[in-house]
Design an enzyme around this catalytic site. Structure first.
Site, PDB file in Angstrom:
ATOM      1  N   ASP A 117      11.259  -9.156  39.444  1.00 57.92           N
ATOM      2  CA  ASP A 117      11.650 -10.561  39.450  1.00 57.92           C
ATOM      3  C   ASP A 117      11.459 -11.139  40.844  1.00 57.92           C
ATOM      4  O   ASP A 117      12.232 -11.958  41.291  1.00 57.92           O
ATOM      5  CB  ASP A 117      13.098 -10.732  38.977  1.00 57.92           C
ATOM      6  CG  ASP A 117      14.071  -9.846  39.751  1.00 57.92           C
ATOM      7  OD1 ASP A 117      13.621  -9.142  40.668  1.00 57.92           O
ATOM      8  OD2 ASP A 117      15.261  -9.869  39.440  1.00 57.92           O
ATOM      9  N   ILE A 146      13.518 -14.457  41.487  1.00 64.50           N
ATOM     10  CA  ILE A 146      13.014 -15.501  40.608  1.00 64.50           C
ATOM     11  C   ILE A 146      13.824 -15.447  39.317  1.00 64.50           C
ATOM     12  O   ILE A 146      13.935 -14.384  38.702  1.00 64.50           O
ATOM     13  CB  ILE A 146      11.521 -15.291  40.298  1.00 64.50           C
ATOM     14  CG1 ILE A 146      10.721 -15.270  41.603  1.00 64.50           C
ATOM     15  CG2 ILE A 146      10.995 -16.370  39.380  1.00 64.50           C
ATOM     16  CD1 ILE A 146       9.283 -14.860  41.413  1.00 64.50           C
ATOM     17  N   PHE A 328      -6.511 -11.200  58.521  1.00 64.78           N
ATOM     18  CA  PHE A 328      -5.651 -12.144  59.220  1.00 64.78           C
ATOM     19  C   PHE A 328      -6.273 -12.684  60.499  1.00 64.78           C
ATOM     20  O   PHE A 328      -5.655 -13.483  61.182  1.00 64.78           O
ATOM     21  CB  PHE A 328      -4.307 -11.487  59.550  1.00 64.78           C
ATOM     22  CG  PHE A 328      -3.396 -11.395  58.366  1.00 64.78           C
ATOM     23  CD1 PHE A 328      -2.526 -12.426  58.051  1.00 64.78           C
ATOM     24  CD2 PHE A 328      -3.419 -10.279  57.550  1.00 64.78           C
ATOM     25  CE1 PHE A 328      -1.688 -12.339  56.967  1.00 64.78           C
ATOM     26  CE2 PHE A 328      -2.584 -10.183  56.458  1.00 64.78           C
ATOM     27  CZ  PHE A 328      -1.719 -11.219  56.164  1.00 64.78           C
ATOM     28  N   ASP A 436      -1.240   1.477  55.750  1.00 65.50           N
ATOM     29  CA  ASP A 436      -2.689   1.284  55.612  1.00 65.50           C
ATOM     30  C   ASP A 436      -3.451   2.353  56.389  1.00 65.50           C
ATOM     31  O   ASP A 436      -4.415   2.054  57.091  1.00 65.50           O
ATOM     32  CB  ASP A 436      -3.094  -0.112  56.083  1.00 65.50           C
ATOM     33  CG  ASP A 436      -4.459  -0.529  55.532  1.00 65.50           C
ATOM     34  OD1 ASP A 436      -4.892   0.062  54.516  1.00 65.50           O
ATOM     35  OD2 ASP A 436      -5.087  -1.422  56.108  1.00 65.50           O
TER      36      ASP A 436
END
Length: 605
Positions: A117, A146, A328, A436
């Site tokens: 959610d 949410i 980015f 990562d």
């Protein structure tokens, strides 16, 4: 001291620039765009049709766009499923005058897969076509939770309708998230654009994406199910501002003018207060006062560079100084104050990622972690690192301009990288998870000693202990992500899994995802290939088929088998069954004790 007319003019100019820069300034969208959905394990066409709100036939509506799918019940993991969706001209809820092109797909709640959610959980279902941050910016719900029930989230997926300044021939575009090993050029060639003139056209549709590998979204012209290109609709696109944008500028400049008047009043009041209390000048504070007051951020350990100094050192951010491009921002080489540096340049929208990386690299200092030298927050966000001058591990393994690595060098690189991760997991409080780890993020110096890099870009997470798991947004690179990552579950064992894949790369010099042809339909992960070999009746013989042929058999077979077995433990499907990085370091130290490292003094080029 202050001129009110000048303030009004400046306010309007600032508002116009902000509105013009914050969106595409679109006037209209187009009826059709196509998303390239990465088909992962556990997906099916019905699920894809559901999350893209495709009615009228459900998954059957996908088949005309995917003629290669002959059996709807069987789609190869790693394939791209093409999904049609309308591309609209939208406005941000917080700034309706700022328009941009995107598909707004109604996403029913609760989630089809259940249990989620948050924006992270919603974004995780779309395989890098959108992000949690983008959903938060384009929806009214707070990020923490949410509401379920009859609510819905508008899933915004960026799209393109073409550009009349580039070509009137193309009006139907594919939104394609790059995955590891893919570039704008390789994807364009896959869809029939390979000549120099065609590649130049594709680059004009995707400024700044040329040469970028494995990160970001690119837009490629594609044919419809009838095999035809859609021409650009006349007047459908352009960079002129919409009526809503103009209205937004007027409202914004008035609002800024009012705020400016208020600031002037507050400034004079503050000056009186300052004189009465003999407080120091606010000019003594840095641009990162708020950030430095946040818990754990100690910017005093790093040098604050000026924008002018960085601009001059990179010769105005010239292409000659550009050495990399990420999701980015860009990376530039420069010499600053007598030291060779790599400078990461990010937009102001990456503030969260900038602060995350600054926070980490001012806390952690280790021989096998890249060193942060300083930062700058003028005009853009800059992080200044030590320059590692021998490329990254992926480049050496793929031999893009480098000679093959010896066996002893590979073992030492594995140990160096493991020690860097062990430091993050075992010796830092709180614990950090890189999220990562991959061969492209392991840099090599002139002595072939490894340093882990790329800590920020929203791929770093704090956890309270080694056993704790944190639910967050999906991040990482396909081929290196463990099964639990798709649900946003993060612990140090995520890094352990990715490190296991790197060990397989060191053994084989293959990429994490291996393609048997130019098509993505025939792709297998290194984890699968090595597990298959280690489960064979004769593992040593099967393993020999995967070992990098450039070694020419010059490696100890028993050591190769031990590293492969260690990698298999690291990539265990269950996080709790994977070893800690401390255990991995101990195992690799035992191997290096039995490996002749004398050739480490020889550096082939």
């Amino acid at each position: 001291m202050f001129s009110l007319p000048a303030l009004l003019i400046g306010a309007c100019a600032f508002a116009a620039a902000a509105v013009a820069a914050s969106g595409d300034g679109c006037r209209a969208g187009c009826s059709l765009a196509i998303a390239a959905y990465y088909f992962s394990e556990g997906s099916n066409l019905t699920f894809i049709a559901t999350i893209f709100a495709i009615g009228g036939g459900g998954y059957q509506a996908l088949l005309p766009y995917n003629p290669a799918i002959t059996n709807p019940d069987y789609v190869v993991t790693g394939d791209r499923v093409l999904v049609p969706f309308p591309c609209s001209c939208l406005g941000l809820p917080a700034a309706p005058a700022s328009t941009f092109l995107a598909g707004a797909i109604p996403y029913p709640l609760p989630l089809p897969r259940g249990g989620g959610d948050t924006y992270d959980a919603v974004a995780a279902n779309y395989a890098d076509l959108t992000t949690a941050a983008w959903l938060e910016a384009t929806n009214a719900y707070p990020p923490g939770r949410i509401p379920g029930g009859d609510g819905r989230v508008n899933v915004t997926i960026n799209c393109s309708c073409g550009d009349e300044r580039v070509s009137p021939r193309y009006g139907l575009f594919l939104t394609y998230p790059l995955w590891d090993g893919e570039t704008l050029e390789s994807v364009a060639a896959q869809y029939g654009f390979s000549s120099p003139a065609e590649m130049e056209l594709i680059r004009r549709y995707n400024p700044g994406m040329g040469g970028v590998s494995g990160k970001g979204i690119v837009f490629i012209p594609v044919k419809d199910p009838n095999g035809s290109y859609h021409p650009l609709k006349s007047g459908g696109m352009g960079n002129s501002l919409s009526g809503g944008a103009i209205a937004g500028i007027v409202i914004a400049c008035i609002a800024i003018f009012i705020v400016a008047i208020w600031l002037i009043i507050m400034f004079y009041r503050w000056q009186k207060f300052r004189k009465a209390t003999s407080r120091p000048s606010p000019e003594e504070t840095s641009h990162l006062d708020d950030a430095s007051q946040a818990e754990g951020i100690k910017v005093e350990r790093s040098i604050e560079f000026s924008y002018e100094e960085i601009f001059n050192a990179t010769q105005g951010f010239s292409m000659e100084h550009k050495i990399g491009q990420g999701g980015f921002g860009s990376v530039y080489y420069a010499e600053l104050r007598g030291e060779k540096t790599a400078i990461k340049k990010m937009g102001m929208q990456a503030t969260q990622e900038f602060l995350a990386e600054l926070k980490v690299l001012t806390h952690v200092h280790h021989l096998n972690l890249v060193r942060l030298i300083g930062y700058c927050v003028e005009n853009c966000l800059f992080l200044v690192y030590e320059f590692i001058d021998n490329g990254n591990l992926s480049q050496h393994l793929q031999r893009t301009g480098y000679a093959p690595l010896s066996w002893a060098t590979r073992v030492q690189i594995a140990l160096d990288s493991a020690r860097g991760l062990e430091y993050l997991h075992e010796h830092v409080v709180p614990v950090y998870v890189h999220r990562d780890i991959k061969s492209a993020n392991i840099l090599l110096d002139k002595d072939f000693r490894a340093k882990i890099a790329d800590f920020g870009l929203a791929k770093l997470t704090e956890v309270g202990s080694m056993s704790q798991s944190l639910s967050t947004r999906v991040a990482g690179t396909f081929g290196y992500m463990p099964p639990e990552a798709r649900y946003g579950e993060v612990s140090p064992k995520v890094d352990v899994y990715a490190f296991g894949v790197v060990l397989y790369e060191l053994l084989s010099a293959k990429q994490a995802i291996v393609r048997s042809s130019e098509s993505v339909s025939e792709s297998k992960g290194l984890v699968f290939l090595f597990e298959e070999a280690l489960s064979a009746p004769n593992p040593t013989e099967a393993l020999d088929e995967l070992i990098d042929p450039s070694l020419q058999g010059d490696y100890p077979v028993d050591s190769a088998l031990k590293i492969a077995s260690l990698a298999k433990s690291c990539t265990h499907e269950e996080p709790g069954m994977r070893p800690t990085m401390r255990s991995v370091v101990v195992a690799l130290m035992a191997l290096t004790a039995n490996t002749d490292l004398r050739d480490m003094d020889y550096h082939p080029f």
